[in-house]
Design a protein around this motif. Structure first.
Motif, PDB file in Angstrom:
ATOM      1  N   LEU A  21      -5.923  -5.501 -10.526  1.00 56.99           N
ATOM      2  CA  LEU A  21      -4.710  -6.311 -10.519  1.00 56.99           C
ATOM      3  C   LEU A  21      -3.762  -5.878 -11.644  1.00 56.99           C
ATOM      4  O   LEU A  21      -2.556  -5.737 -11.434  1.00 56.99           O
ATOM      5  CB  LEU A  21      -5.084  -7.792 -10.665  1.00 56.99           C
ATOM      6  N   GLU A  22      -4.321  -5.662 -12.834  1.00 54.96           N
ATOM      7  CA  GLU A  22      -3.500  -5.206 -13.972  1.00 54.96           C
ATOM      8  C   GLU A  22      -2.837  -3.874 -13.652  1.00 54.96           C
ATOM      9  O   GLU A  22      -1.672  -3.649 -13.970  1.00 54.96           O
ATOM     10  CB  GLU A  22      -4.352  -5.083 -15.237  1.00 54.96           C
ATOM     11  N   TYR A  23      -3.592  -3.000 -13.013  1.00 53.23           N
ATOM     12  CA  TYR A  23      -3.053  -1.699 -12.608  1.00 53.23           C
ATOM     13  C   TYR A  23      -1.876  -1.895 -11.652  1.00 53.23           C
ATOM     14  O   TYR A  23      -0.802  -1.324 -11.836  1.00 53.23           O
ATOM     15  CB  TYR A  23      -4.155  -0.858 -11.959  1.00 53.23           C
ATOM     16  N   LEU A  28       3.950  -2.194 -10.461  1.00 53.52           N
ATOM     17  CA  LEU A  28       5.092  -3.000 -10.014  1.00 53.52           C
ATOM     18  C   LEU A  28       6.188  -2.983 -11.058  1.00 53.52           C
ATOM     19  O   LEU A  28       7.368  -2.839 -10.744  1.00 53.52           O
ATOM     20  CB  LEU A  28       4.668  -4.448  -9.740  1.00 53.52           C
ATOM     21  N   SER A  29       5.789  -3.126 -12.303  1.00 49.10           N
ATOM     22  CA  SER A  29       6.789  -3.212 -13.360  1.00 49.10           C
ATOM     23  C   SER A  29       7.469  -1.852 -13.546  1.00 49.10           C
ATOM     24  O   SER A  29       8.666  -1.785 -13.821  1.00 49.10           O
ATOM     25  CB  SER A  29       6.133  -3.776 -14.622  1.00 49.10           C
ATOM     26  N   SER A 114      11.161   0.395  -0.474  1.00 56.52           N
ATOM     27  CA  SER A 114      10.011   0.288   0.422  1.00 56.52           C
ATOM     28  C   SER A 114       8.702   0.526  -0.329  1.00 56.52           C
ATOM     29  O   SER A 114       7.680  -0.064   0.017  1.00 56.52           O
ATOM     30  CB  SER A 114      10.155   1.215   1.633  1.00 56.52           C
ATOM     31  N   GLN A 115       8.730   1.365  -1.381  1.00 59.23           N
ATOM     32  CA  GLN A 115       7.543   1.519  -2.235  1.00 59.23           C
ATOM     33  C   GLN A 115       7.185   0.184  -2.873  1.00 59.23           C
ATOM     34  O   GLN A 115       6.014  -0.197  -2.927  1.00 59.23           O
ATOM     35  CB  GLN A 115       7.805   2.532  -3.356  1.00 59.23           C
ATOM     36  N   LEU A 116       8.215  -0.487  -3.355  1.00 54.95           N
ATOM     37  CA  LEU A 116       8.012  -1.790  -3.994  1.00 54.95           C
ATOM     38  C   LEU A 116       7.416  -2.782  -2.991  1.00 54.95           C
ATOM     39  O   LEU A 116       6.456  -3.484  -3.299  1.00 54.95           O
ATOM     40  CB  LEU A 116       9.342  -2.313  -4.549  1.00 54.95           C
ATOM     41  N   ALA A 117       7.966  -2.805  -1.793  1.00 58.19           N
ATOM     42  CA  ALA A 117       7.468  -3.715  -0.757  1.00 58.19           C
ATOM     43  C   ALA A 117       6.004  -3.420  -0.426  1.00 58.19           C
ATOM     44  O   ALA A 117       5.198  -4.342  -0.295  1.00 58.19           O
ATOM     45  CB  ALA A 117       8.333  -3.597   0.493  1.00 58.19           C
ATOM     46  N   ARG A 118       5.673  -2.126  -0.308  1.00 62.30           N
ATOM     47  CA  ARG A 118       4.277  -1.744  -0.022  1.00 62.30           C
ATOM     48  C   ARG A 118       3.351  -2.205  -1.140  1.00 62.30           C
ATOM     49  O   ARG A 118       2.273  -2.740  -0.893  1.00 62.30           O
ATOM     50  CB  ARG A 118       4.151  -0.219   0.138  1.00 62.30           C
ATOM     51  N   LYS A 119       3.796  -1.988  -2.384  1.00 66.13           N
ATOM     52  CA  LYS A 119       2.970  -2.357  -3.536  1.00 66.13           C
ATOM     53  C   LYS A 119       2.768  -3.874  -3.584  1.00 66.13           C
ATOM     54  O   LYS A 119       1.656  -4.348  -3.813  1.00 66.13           O
ATOM     55  CB  LYS A 119       3.629  -1.844  -4.826  1.00 66.13           C
ATOM     56  N   VAL A 120       3.824  -4.639  -3.335  1.00 66.14           N
ATOM     57  CA  VAL A 120       3.709  -6.102  -3.320  1.00 66.14           C
ATOM     58  C   VAL A 120       2.715  -6.517  -2.234  1.00 66.14           C
ATOM     59  O   VAL A 120       1.874  -7.394  -2.454  1.00 66.14           O
ATOM     60  CB  VAL A 120       5.093  -6.768  -3.074  1.00 66.14           C
ATOM     61  N   HIS A 121       2.770  -5.846  -1.093  1.00 64.57           N
ATOM     62  CA  HIS A 121       1.841  -6.158   0.001  1.00 64.57           C
ATOM     63  C   HIS A 121       0.392  -5.888  -0.428  1.00 64.57           C
ATOM     64  O   HIS A 121      -0.503  -6.689  -0.162  1.00 64.57           O
ATOM     65  CB  HIS A 121       2.196  -5.340   1.239  1.00 64.57           C
ATOM     66  N   LEU A 122       0.167  -4.766  -1.132  1.00 68.98           N
ATOM     67  CA  LEU A 122      -1.178  -4.437  -1.621  1.00 68.98           C
ATOM     68  C   LEU A 122      -1.696  -5.498  -2.584  1.00 68.98           C
ATOM     69  O   LEU A 122      -2.843  -5.935  -2.483  1.00 68.98           O
ATOM     70  CB  LEU A 122      -1.161  -3.080  -2.346  1.00 68.98           C
ATOM     71  N   LEU A 127      -5.116 -10.113  -3.801  1.00 72.55           N
ATOM     72  CA  LEU A 127      -5.247 -11.508  -4.242  1.00 72.55           C
ATOM     73  C   LEU A 127      -5.860 -12.376  -3.143  1.00 72.55           C
ATOM     74  O   LEU A 127      -6.704 -13.225  -3.414  1.00 72.55           O
ATOM     75  CB  LEU A 127      -3.879 -12.074  -4.636  1.00 72.55           C
ATOM     76  N   GLU A 128      -5.426 -12.147  -1.915  1.00 73.93           N
ATOM     77  CA  GLU A 128      -5.918 -12.969  -0.812  1.00 73.93           C
ATOM     78  C   GLU A 128      -7.405 -12.740  -0.568  1.00 73.93           C
ATOM     79  O   GLU A 128      -8.120 -13.652  -0.173  1.00 73.93           O
ATOM     80  CB  GLU A 128      -5.097 -12.719   0.458  1.00 73.93           C
ATOM     81  N   GLN A 129      -7.870 -11.517  -0.834  1.00 77.78           N
ATOM     82  CA  GLN A 129      -9.304 -11.248  -0.702  1.00 77.78           C
ATOM     83  C   GLN A 129     -10.099 -12.114  -1.671  1.00 77.78           C
ATOM     84  O   GLN A 129     -11.192 -12.561  -1.360  1.00 77.78           O
ATOM     85  CB  GLN A 129      -9.600  -9.770  -0.982  1.00 77.78           C
TER      86      GLN A 129
END
Length: 149
Positions: A21-23, A28-29, A114-122, A127-129
């Protein structure tokens, strides 16, 4: 052994998932910085494009005015005509180049977005897992208290 209590194994898993998650958050940042830069570059390119278009319109207007004067007196300054041709050529090329730059900065902005969107999805999936489905409806997002546990 009791089935309750945290086994060392699951403790290690929790540690692992926090590292992941930290990674993701670092990524993201970093993407956020990239997207801000891409946006600034795109805005600069758009301004440059606009200013070159204005310069071209002004050049055309100036030349038309001068040409009208020459036409009235029916005296054609050959050298001036050649100079204008060169000036117009440069002005047109500038607009063309500026348009290419805009296309390139917009492509960069789209790619980063779109990279940002993909990363947010990951991150969301990760988190959902761990936490089960996240209910991120607009209604929750608008509610300031949504993130108070």
């Amino acid at each position: 052994g009791s089935s309750y209590g945290v086994s060392p194994q699951s403790g290690r898993n929790t540690m692992m998932s926090w590292q992941i998650l930290e990674y993701h958050i670092r990524e993201l940042s970093s993407l956020e910085k990239t997207i801000i830069e891409a946006k600034e570059n795109d805005e600069k390119a758009l301004l440059q494009n606009t200013s070159f278009q204005k310069a071209l319109r002004k050049k055309v207007a100036d030349i038309s005015r001068e040409e009208s004067k020459m036409a009235k007196v029916e005296r054609w300054d050959q050298q001036k005509l050649f100079d204008w041709q060169d000036e117009l050529q440069v002005a047109v090329e500038n607009v063309g180049l500026a348009r290419e730059v805009v296309e390139s900065t917009q492509t960069q902005l789209d790619r980063t977005t779109s990279q940002l969107a993909r990363k947010v999805h990951l991150v969301r999936s990760a988190l959902e897992q761990k936490l089960g489905p996240l209910n991120l409806d607009e209604t929750d997002m608008d509610n300031d208290n949504a993130f108070i546990f």
